[in-house]
Scaffold this motif. Structure first.
Motif, PDB file in Angstrom:
ATOM      1  N   PHE A  15      58.895  40.595  36.834  1.00  0.00           N
ATOM      2  CA  PHE A  15      57.448  41.416  36.561  1.00  0.00           C
ATOM      3  C   PHE A  15      56.747  42.047  37.704  1.00  0.00           C
ATOM      4  CE2 PHE A  15      52.641  41.472  35.793  1.00  0.00           C
ATOM      5  CZ  PHE A  15      52.855  42.402  34.580  1.00  0.00           C
ATOM      6  N   ASN A  16      56.669  43.198  37.680  1.00  0.00           N
ATOM      7  CA  ASN A  16      55.930  43.780  38.767  1.00  0.00           C
ATOM      8  C   ASN A  16      55.047  44.961  38.312  1.00  0.00           C
ATOM      9  OD1 ASN A  16      55.639  44.563  41.663  1.00  0.00           O
ATOM     10  ND2 ASN A  16      57.232  46.173  41.355  1.00  0.00           N
ATOM     11  N   ASP A  17      53.694  44.741  38.055  1.00  0.00           N
ATOM     12  CA  ASP A  17      52.840  45.591  37.452  1.00  0.00           C
ATOM     13  C   ASP A  17      51.441  45.493  37.857  1.00  0.00           C
ATOM     14  OD1 ASP A  17      52.361  47.767  35.829  1.00  0.00           O
ATOM     15  OD2 ASP A  17      53.120  47.134  33.679  1.00  0.00           O
ATOM     16  N   ALA A  18      50.583  46.367  37.272  1.00  0.00           N
ATOM     17  CA  ALA A  18      49.201  46.408  37.566  1.00  0.00           C
ATOM     18  C   ALA A  18      48.541  45.176  36.590  1.00  0.00           C
ATOM     19  CB  ALA A  18      48.607  47.835  37.522  1.00  0.00           C
ATOM     20  N   LEU A  19      47.671  44.860  37.260  1.00  0.00           N
ATOM     21  CA  LEU A  19      46.637  43.893  36.362  1.00  0.00           C
ATOM     22  C   LEU A  19      45.340  44.504  36.331  1.00  0.00           C
ATOM     23  CD1 LEU A  19      47.073  40.264  38.171  1.00  0.00           C
ATOM     24  CD2 LEU A  19      48.271  41.111  35.905  1.00  0.00           C
ATOM     25  N   SER A  20      44.574  44.497  35.217  1.00  0.00           N
ATOM     26  CA  SER A  20      43.405  44.891  35.028  1.00  0.00           C
ATOM     27  C   SER A  20      42.463  43.864  35.242  1.00  0.00           C
ATOM     28  CB  SER A  20      43.208  45.385  33.320  1.00  0.00           C
ATOM     29  OG  SER A  20      42.155  45.952  33.193  1.00  0.00           O
ATOM     30  N   ALA A  21      41.822  44.164  36.315  1.00  0.00           N
ATOM     31  CA  ALA A  21      40.661  43.235  36.658  1.00  0.00           C
ATOM     32  C   ALA A  21      39.708  43.888  38.015  1.00  0.00           C
ATOM     33  CB  ALA A  21      41.194  41.785  37.211  1.00  0.00           C
ATOM     34  N   THR A  22      38.545  43.289  37.662  1.00  0.00           N
ATOM     35  CA  THR A  22      37.474  43.947  38.672  1.00  0.00           C
ATOM     36  C   THR A  22      36.953  42.900  39.948  1.00  0.00           C
ATOM     37  OG1 THR A  22      35.589  43.158  37.188  1.00  0.00           O
ATOM     38  CG2 THR A  22      36.537  45.208  36.794  1.00  0.00           C
ATOM     39  N   SER A  23      37.945  41.729  39.950  1.00  0.00           N
ATOM     40  CA  SER A  23      37.426  40.658  41.088  1.00  0.00           C
ATOM     41  C   SER A  23      38.677  39.958  41.128  1.00  0.00           C
ATOM     42  CB  SER A  23      36.185  39.952  40.712  1.00  0.00           C
ATOM     43  OG  SER A  23      36.672  38.986  39.551  1.00  0.00           O
ATOM     44  N   ASP A  24      38.534  39.240  42.460  1.00  0.00           N
ATOM     45  CA  ASP A  24      39.886  38.504  42.780  1.00  0.00           C
ATOM     46  C   ASP A  24      39.942  37.367  41.557  1.00  0.00           C
ATOM     47  OD1 ASP A  24      39.851  39.840  44.838  1.00  0.00           O
ATOM     48  OD2 ASP A  24      39.461  38.377  46.510  1.00  0.00           O
ATOM     49  N   GLU A  25      38.924  36.578  41.206  1.00  0.00           N
ATOM     50  CA  GLU A  25      38.864  35.634  40.246  1.00  0.00           C
ATOM     51  C   GLU A  25      39.290  36.157  38.886  1.00  0.00           C
ATOM     52  OE1 GLU A  25      38.471  32.256  40.731  1.00  0.00           O
ATOM     53  OE2 GLU A  25      38.443  32.740  42.713  1.00  0.00           O
ATOM     54  N   GLU A  26      38.917  37.314  38.407  1.00  0.00           N
ATOM     55  CA  GLU A  26      39.248  38.018  37.448  1.00  0.00           C
ATOM     56  C   GLU A  26      41.004  38.169  37.392  1.00  0.00           C
ATOM     57  OE1 GLU A  26      38.245  41.871  34.815  1.00  0.00           O
ATOM     58  OE2 GLU A  26      36.802  40.764  35.378  1.00  0.00           O
ATOM     59  N   ALA A  27      41.332  38.567  38.526  1.00  0.00           N
ATOM     60  CA  ALA A  27      42.929  38.822  38.872  1.00  0.00           C
ATOM     61  C   ALA A  27      43.390  37.746  38.483  1.00  0.00           C
ATOM     62  CB  ALA A  27      42.947  39.667  40.089  1.00  0.00           C
ATOM     63  N   LYS A  28      43.066  36.745  39.274  1.00  0.00           N
ATOM     64  CA  LYS A  28      43.931  35.212  39.120  1.00  0.00           C
ATOM     65  C   LYS A  28      43.868  34.840  37.876  1.00  0.00           C
ATOM     66  CE  LYS A  28      42.367  33.222  43.514  1.00  0.00           C
ATOM     67  NZ  LYS A  28      41.711  32.092  44.006  1.00  0.00           N
ATOM     68  N   LYS A  29      42.688  34.847  37.100  1.00  0.00           N
ATOM     69  CA  LYS A  29      42.697  34.553  35.668  1.00  0.00           C
ATOM     70  C   LYS A  29      43.766  35.147  34.705  1.00  0.00           C
ATOM     71  CE  LYS A  29      38.694  33.020  33.836  1.00  0.00           C
ATOM     72  NZ  LYS A  29      37.472  33.128  33.301  1.00  0.00           N
ATOM     73  N   ALA A  30      43.753  36.491  34.866  1.00  0.00           N
ATOM     74  CA  ALA A  30      44.648  37.293  34.080  1.00  0.00           C
ATOM     75  C   ALA A  30      46.199  37.056  34.559  1.00  0.00           C
ATOM     76  CB  ALA A  30      44.310  38.835  34.498  1.00  0.00           C
ATOM     77  N   GLY A  31      46.414  36.999  35.829  1.00  0.00           N
ATOM     78  CA  GLY A  31      47.719  36.602  36.320  1.00  0.00           C
ATOM     79  C   GLY A  31      48.107  35.227  35.918  1.00  0.00           C
ATOM     80  N   TYR A  32      47.419  34.450  35.932  1.00  0.00           N
ATOM     81  CA  TYR A  32      47.841  32.961  35.501  1.00  0.00           C
ATOM     82  C   TYR A  32      47.942  32.941  33.989  1.00  0.00           C
ATOM     83  CZ  TYR A  32      46.314  31.301  40.074  1.00  0.00           C
ATOM     84  OH  TYR A  32      46.224  31.330  41.739  1.00  0.00           O
ATOM     85  N   ALA A  33      47.111  33.644  33.189  1.00  0.00           N
ATOM     86  CA  ALA A  33      47.335  33.497  31.842  1.00  0.00           C
ATOM     87  C   ALA A  33      48.715  34.250  31.447  1.00  0.00           C
ATOM     88  CB  ALA A  33      46.024  34.408  30.980  1.00  0.00           C
ATOM     89  N   TRP A  34      48.944  35.260  32.015  1.00  0.00           N
ATOM     90  CA  TRP A  34      50.198  35.989  31.884  1.00  0.00           C
ATOM     91  C   TRP A  34      51.338  35.161  32.287  1.00  0.00           C
ATOM     92  CZ3 TRP A  34      54.973  37.254  33.982  1.00  0.00           C
ATOM     93  CH2 TRP A  34      55.701  38.064  33.319  1.00  0.00           C
TER      94      TRP A  34
END
Length: 72
Positions: A15-34
């Motif tokens: 997987f190699n794609d953008a994450l929709s997030a506005t902060s580091d914590e939100e990016a982690k949460k979205a990434g870990y969920a994926w």
């Protein structure tokens, strides 16, 4: 803008794609969920801000005797 790359044990990109997030914590949460949703929680990965700031990193695990990546 955040981005995530996930690898298999041999270094192939899964997987190699953008994450929709506005902060580091939100990016982690979205990434870990994926990762959880796709069964890749133990796969090597990186989550980073497009400026280059590393947000999360899980490296490949190596067997020091053989010098090869171990399977998760």
């Amino acid at each position: 803008m955040y981005h995530m790359t996930v690898y298999d044990e041999d270094g192939k990109v899964l997987f190699n794609d953008a994450l929709s997030a506005t902060s580091d914590e939100e990016a982690k949460k979205a990434g870990y969920a994926w990762l959880a949703e796709h069964g890749h929680e133990n796969k090597p990965h990186r989550i980073f801000h497009t400026t280059g700031r590393l947000v999360s990193f899980k490296p490949h695990q190596f067997d020091l005797k053989t010098g090869k990546a171990t399977k998760s």
